[in-house]
Design a protein around this motif. Structure first.
Motif, short mmCIF file in Angstrom:
data_model
loop_
_atom_site.label_atom_id
_atom_site.label_comp_id
_atom_site.label_asym_id
_atom_site.label_seq_id
_atom_site.Cartn_x
_atom_site.Cartn_y
_atom_site.Cartn_z
N ASN A 1 141.40 106.88 108.23
CA ASN A 1 141.83 105.50 108.43
C ASN A 1 142.31 105.33 109.87
O ASN A 1 142.89 106.26 110.44
CB ASN A 1 142.98 105.14 107.48
N ARG B 1 138.25 102.04 107.92
CA ARG B 1 137.97 103.40 107.46
C ARG B 1 136.73 103.93 108.17
O ARG B 1 135.80 103.16 108.46
CB ARG B 1 137.72 103.43 105.95
N GLU C 1 139.50 98.53 105.45
CA GLU C 1 140.48 99.00 104.49
C GLU C 1 141.35 97.83 104.05
O GLU C 1 141.43 97.51 102.88
CB GLU C 1 141.34 100.11 105.11
#
Length: 256
Positions: A51, A69, A86
């Protein structure tokens, strides 16, 4: 199928091979600009996820941030990287990809690599009816830590519902602005028959119409099969994934 593999989630992770953005030479930039979108099939190996934070908006005094991500893996010995949202990425939400170690998949990737990794534009897993196309990474552009994104083929910024959602949000904002100008200008004396409210509304109206016409122009060119340059890149992605651009299956396209 949930993605399985190594997971990294440091708060300062950029998801790029190096924390410091590479300075690309002119010959590398030219090579990336000439890249094509090609097909790659095979089994997923060495899957690793991370991430990283990106700046999604900057107004001069403050900024908004979102989380992306990165999925790095190999297919038939070719190293690739796939970027997806994300959270807090405008117009896009997190989607669980059907991507796991050992899966047999089909990819649409850039023909040219940077630091040994090819950018993934699209993903198709035979076990899932959906087709995943990475619009978000391209729409963020320079906010992404991967310097090759700025030179490789670009996709349309918006697709399907996200495009119409953007138009609706912008239209609502325009209506609110018009109402606010009218409220602030109540009883305002006019000069030469034109009040400041009329002038502001006229300027804002022209700007709003221009923006909405841009969205409509892109939609019409797609419908009329006269694609823009970015839409041609999207057609190349769909072709690499063996997905028809028009017809019943277009509903299976999932923007990520």
């Amino acid at each position: 199928m949930a993605h399985r593999g190594k997971t990294r989630n440091p708060s300062s992770s950029t998801g790029a091979p190096n924390d410091i953005e590479e300075t690309l030479s002119d010959d590398v930039k030219d090579r990336l600009r000439r890249a094509q979108i090609v097909q790659l099939e095979g089994e997923v190996t060495e899957l690793e996820r991370a991430n990283f934070t990106v700046t999604t908006d900057w107004n001069g005094t403050s900024s908004n941030h979102g989380t992306m991500r990165s999925f790095r893996f190999q297919v038939n010995g070719v190293s690739v990287v796939l970027y997806t949202p994300e959270n807090l990425i405008p117009y896009y939400s997190k989607v669980e990809l059907p991507l796991a170690e050992g899966d047999s998949i089909r990819l649409a990737i850039a023909s040219e690599a940077l630091s040994g990794q090819h950018l993934v534009y699209g993903l198709r897993n035979p076990a899932d009816k959906r087709v995943f196309v990475t619009f978000a990474a391209g729409s963020l552009g320079g906010a992404m830590p991967d310097s090759q994104i700025d030179y490789l083929p670009r996709l349309p910024r918006f697709w399907g519902r996200s495009r119409w959602k953007q138009a609706f949000v912008f239209g609502a904002f325009a209506a609110l602005a018009f109402s606010l100008f009218a409220y602030l200008g109540r009883g305002e004396p006019s000069e030469s028959g034109l009040s400041a409210t009329v002038v502001f509304n006229s300027i804002f109206g022209v700007a709003s119409a221009s923006y909405l016409l841009t969205l409509t122009y892109g939609a019409l060119r797609w419908r009329l099969n006269v694609p823009t340059h970015r839409q041609r890149n999207l057609l190349a992605v769909l072709s690499a994934l063996d997905v028809p651009a028009q017809g019943p299956k277009k509903a299976t396209i999932c923007p990520v």
